[in-house]
Design an enzyme around this catalytic site. Structure first.
Site, PDB file in Angstrom:
ATOM      1  CB  ALA A  65      -0.876  -0.013   1.250  1.00 25.33           C
ATOM      2  N   GLY A 108       0.619  -5.034   0.918  1.00 23.61           N
ATOM      3  CA  GLY A 108      -0.600  -5.125   0.117  1.00 23.61           C
ATOM      4  C   GLY A 108      -0.373  -5.784  -1.231  1.00 23.61           C
ATOM      5  CD  GLU A 111      -1.916  -7.646   3.104  1.00 21.93           C
ATOM      6  OE1 GLU A 111      -1.675  -6.499   2.672  1.00 21.93           O
ATOM      7  OE2 GLU A 111      -2.285  -7.857   4.267  1.00 21.93           O
TER       8      GLU A 111
END
Ligand code: CAA
Length: 256
Positions: A65, A108, A111
């Site tokens: 992120a 992220g 993920e």
């Protein structure tokens, strides 16, 4: 087609989404999410699209992120905007997704790759959940999906130390299904997507649902679900076509 933070391409029944913020190693920011969400949801609603490849650059699938975008957020901001939740559009997508990872897949990025149904990577890929090194923890399912894939021993070590895994370790520990040479990653991802896209849509959907369910059901419940799904496919034309084509020694022509 060029958006500002992603690139998209359609090749028959396979669509490809490339994360494209090279200046930030494809860090996942809000503007990129808006484009990803619109694109994935449109493709998922399009019956012509039967598999989706999600990829990045040679250097990074995504380095997490966007940290700089998150620095000033308060607890209230994070809760009010349900920070990062939009990325679950990839996990919710019913069209089969194939992640093709090269370079960094961190935080992220790791993920998002784990949200995909199939995870292929190049021999240059590096995976990790380094959030602990910036005073936070995984926030897009990392503690849950990584643990289910690689087991709690390795997941705990990776999440608590922020250590990165190379491609070989990622394959050995069950995070990825296959490692391929960098030069072959794109072709292998497209070939995998075309193969999945060519099968019966109903069979693919139910097979996928059953495999996903294995992560959250008891063995007995999972087997009951699979049995019902298997039986239900005898109500499809594709089952008749697939079995008839086998018996007639020809290639099946699946319809839906
Ligand atoms: N957010 C914002 N910018 C990022 C970024 C990120 N996650 N990762 C890299 N960048 C930016 C860098 O700031 C740098 O920008 P500038 O040129 O403007 O300084 C550019 O991308 C290139 O990065 P580096 O110079 O750092 O490249 P490197 O090759 O030296 O290092 C790296 C590569 C090891 C991946 C390093 O960039 C890094 O550690 N990135 C952060 C990884 C991280 O902590 N990810 C987790 C984010 S939090 C999260 O994801 C929460 C969640 O669960 C959803």
């Amino acid at each position: 087609m060029a958006n500002s933070h992603i690139l998209t391409e359609n090749n028959g029944s396979v669509a490809t989404l490339r994360l494209n913020r090279p200046e930030a190693l494809n860090a996942l920011n809000a503007a990129m999410l808006d484009e990803v969400k619109l694109t994935i949801e449109a493709w998922d609603a399009d019956p012509q699209i039967r598999a989706i490849v999600i990829t990045g650059s040679e250097k990074a699938f995504a380095a997490g992120a966007d940290i700089k975008e998150m620095i000033d957020k308060t607890h209230l901001d994070a809760m009010a905007e349900n920070l990062l939740d939009g990325w679950y559009c990839i996990a919710r997508c019913r069209t089969p997704t194939i992640a093709a990872v090269s370079g960094y897949a961190l935080g992220g990025g790791c993920e998002v790759a784990m949200m995909c149904d199939i995870l292929l990577c190049s021999d240059t890929a590096r995976f990790g959940q380094p959030e602990i090194t910036i005073g936070t923890i995984p926030g897009l399912g990392g503690t849950q999906r990584l643990t289910r894939r690689v087991g709690s021993a390795k997941a705990m070590e990776l999440v608590l130390t922020g250590r990165m895994m190379d491609a070989e370790e990622a394959e050995r520990s069950g995070l990825v299904s296959r490692v391929v040479p960098l030069a072959e990653l794109e072709a292998q991802a497209q070939e995998t997507a075309q193969r999945v896209a060519g099968f019966s849509g109903a069979a693919v959907r139910l097979a996928r649902d059953c495999v996903h369910a294995a992560g959250s059901t008891t063995l007995e419940q999972g087997i009951a679900l699979e049995q019902r799904a298997f039986h239900s496919l005898f109500g499809t034309e594709d089952q008749i076509e697939g079995m008839t084509a086998f018996a007639e020694k020809r290639t099946p022509n699946f319809k839906r």
